[in-house]
Design an enzyme around this catalytic site. Sequence first.
Site, PDB file in Angstrom:
ATOM      1  CE  LYS A 163     -15.138  22.572  15.844  1.00 36.56           C
ATOM      2  NZ  LYS A 163     -15.257  21.155  15.551  1.00 36.56           N
TER       3      LYS A 163
ATOM      4  CB  CYS B 139     -12.594  14.892  20.277  1.00 33.25           C
ATOM      5  SG  CYS B 139     -11.803  14.385  18.762  1.00 33.25           S
TER       6      CYS B 139
HETATM    7  N1  PLP Z   1     -13.734  22.559  21.678  1.00 28.55           N
HETATM    8  C1  PLP Z   1     -14.908  22.079  21.263  1.00 28.55           C
HETATM    9  C2  PLP Z   1     -16.108  22.207  22.142  1.00 28.55           C
HETATM   10  C3  PLP Z   1     -14.996  21.467  20.028  1.00 28.55           C
HETATM   11  O1  PLP Z   1     -16.166  20.979  19.609  1.00 28.55           O
HETATM   12  C4  PLP Z   1     -13.844  21.351  19.231  1.00 28.55           C
HETATM   13  C5  PLP Z   1     -13.897  20.653  17.934  1.00 28.55           C
HETATM   14  O2  PLP Z   1     -14.776  19.878  17.661  1.00 28.55           O
HETATM   15  C6  PLP Z   1     -12.649  21.888  19.713  1.00 28.55           C
HETATM   16  C7  PLP Z   1     -12.627  22.484  20.934  1.00 28.55           C
HETATM   17  C8  PLP Z   1     -11.399  21.813  18.898  1.00 28.55           C
HETATM   18  O3  PLP Z   1     -11.559  22.551  17.723  1.00 28.55           O
HETATM   19  P1  PLP Z   1     -10.432  22.472  16.601  1.00 28.55           P
HETATM   20  O4  PLP Z   1     -10.244  21.036  16.266  1.00 28.55           O
HETATM   21  O5  PLP Z   1     -11.015  23.270  15.465  1.00 28.55           O
HETATM   22  O6  PLP Z   1      -9.203  23.103  17.162  1.00 28.55           O
END
Ligand code: PLP
Length: 556
Positions: free
Chosen positions: A374, A512
């Site tokens: 990200k 999500c």
């Molecule tokens: N937390 C937040 C606020 C997110 O936006 C995301 C992914 O979109 C995550 C956690 C999880 O990230 P990852 O899928 O890279 O582990």
Amino acid sequence: MNTDTFGLSQPDGLPDERWLQELANKFFTSPPVPMGAVEGIPASVAGSGISPSAVHQGNSVDLEDPMTSLPDPHFAGAGHVPASVAGSGRSPSADQMAGSVGSEAFSGVQRPTEQWPFSTDAAFYFISEKNAFVRSQPALPTHAALPAAPYDVNLVRKDFPILQQYVNGRPLVWLDNAATTQKPQPVIDRISHYYEQENSNIHRAAHELAARSTDAFEGARDKVRHFLNASSSNEIVFVRGATEAINLVAKSWGEQFLQSGDEIIVSHLEHHANIVPWQQLAGAKGLKLKVIPVDDEGQVLLDAYSRLLGPRTKLVSFTQVSNALGTITPASKIVEMAHAVGAKALVDGAQAVSHMPVDVRALDADWYVFSGHKVFGPTGIGVLYGKEDLLNETAPWQGGGNMIKDVTFEHTTYQQAPARFEAGTGNIADAIGLGAAIDYVTRIGMDLISQYEHYLLQYATRLLTDIPGLRLIGTAPDKAGVLSFVLDGYRTEEVGAALNQSGIAVRSGHHCAQPILRRFGVESSVRPSLALYNTCGDIDALIAVLHRLRTTRPRL
Ligand code: PLP
């Protein structure tokens, strides 16, 4: 005078129009593109990143007038951004790539330095005899009168090869940054260099390549330490991503220290990654999960939060920036209030790290998590920051190589952090790639990135708000990077598909984060999300499609 998170303030009494124009001036760093000089490339894409409509109309954009949003005929010809538009011709990557990367000298490719070849007083493509509306607008100060270039989005864009392509016959407009960000050339090159010159397992071998890769891997850890302003690189644990980092805390610290009847608080804004691990733990151990509510703009309600806190609260786990709404939470305050009742605080920085400077010591977070992908780094690598003492008093969650000091069949002793949480061979190449991504954003400056994106966000919010039948989900005054919305008469996937037809990538769905969307009465939204390489031209392209949708199928 109100000063916001980004240090930008709209003076009292200054009309919105004038304020946006001043912001445009601040970021308007390149000579605008003259019509004909770069055929078919709109100024918004090939110039400063400030759209013609923003600069020359003081943002009073009339979406009914096709000349005031991005006309397709111009956009259709835009294939690539000219090599250099800002005078210096040096992209942010040039210095980085020419420098020494890792333990060995890395001779990256130096970008050509081309000077801006065009006279700046030539006619602009959007000012023509037949476009009297634009001509009648008050002129902005000439480019020569503008401050020295602090940020040139087109030099930044040059560093991202993926952005130079066409999708469905249109230049790709990447507005899916909250899902993942694109990678600049130095990150791609750094990973290739690792596999070409350094590949080895780390820490244990007595040979040259092991030394190189160990240096590069530990060097990346130190870059993360600086990036987060942690006290020590022992506080930086490499994991797969934010999700794994949160699971690590739940399954190690949570398993070890929480007992039946203890309470965990999360906010209503959370990504599933910051809900499900706590729910699983609560189910297994008889814990209680409480939720901080948000108001109708999507801001956490601190009064309600204070009423949830109590002697049973052992953990407050919350996001710094909401992935579905973009709300920036008052993170320091939330941490401080958690600590006041003796609870620990975990901050999910997945959506924060690419948009704003982060200082874990100022936040006083006990843990801070983020994903490399990200923040312009690779997938499969992320970071758990934890206070050193806390990490060392927590039992490891996975056993295996690398995390042990000594093993007998009867007993194992563990390394101190971070190794105790890095069992097995880690994602060495991508940790090093993440280090290169951190170098990249640091070279530009997180403050500048956040100011530029804030300008883009204001610009986009203004234009989206003006579309009849469009409802923005999440309108907190303090937001970063995300514009979630629903459009009357359309399913969100229809909007996503229509945008895709025009080469514009956004996410549509629940992101999500089902609980927070349901809080706003929807199951899904369309979510354009911004990053440092987006331009007002990107936003104009988005707005043009939405406007077309609205007129082809008016409100049902
Ligand atoms: N937390 C937040 C606020 C997110 O936006 C995301 C992914 O979109 C995550 C956690 C999880 O990230 P990852 O899928 O890279 O582990």
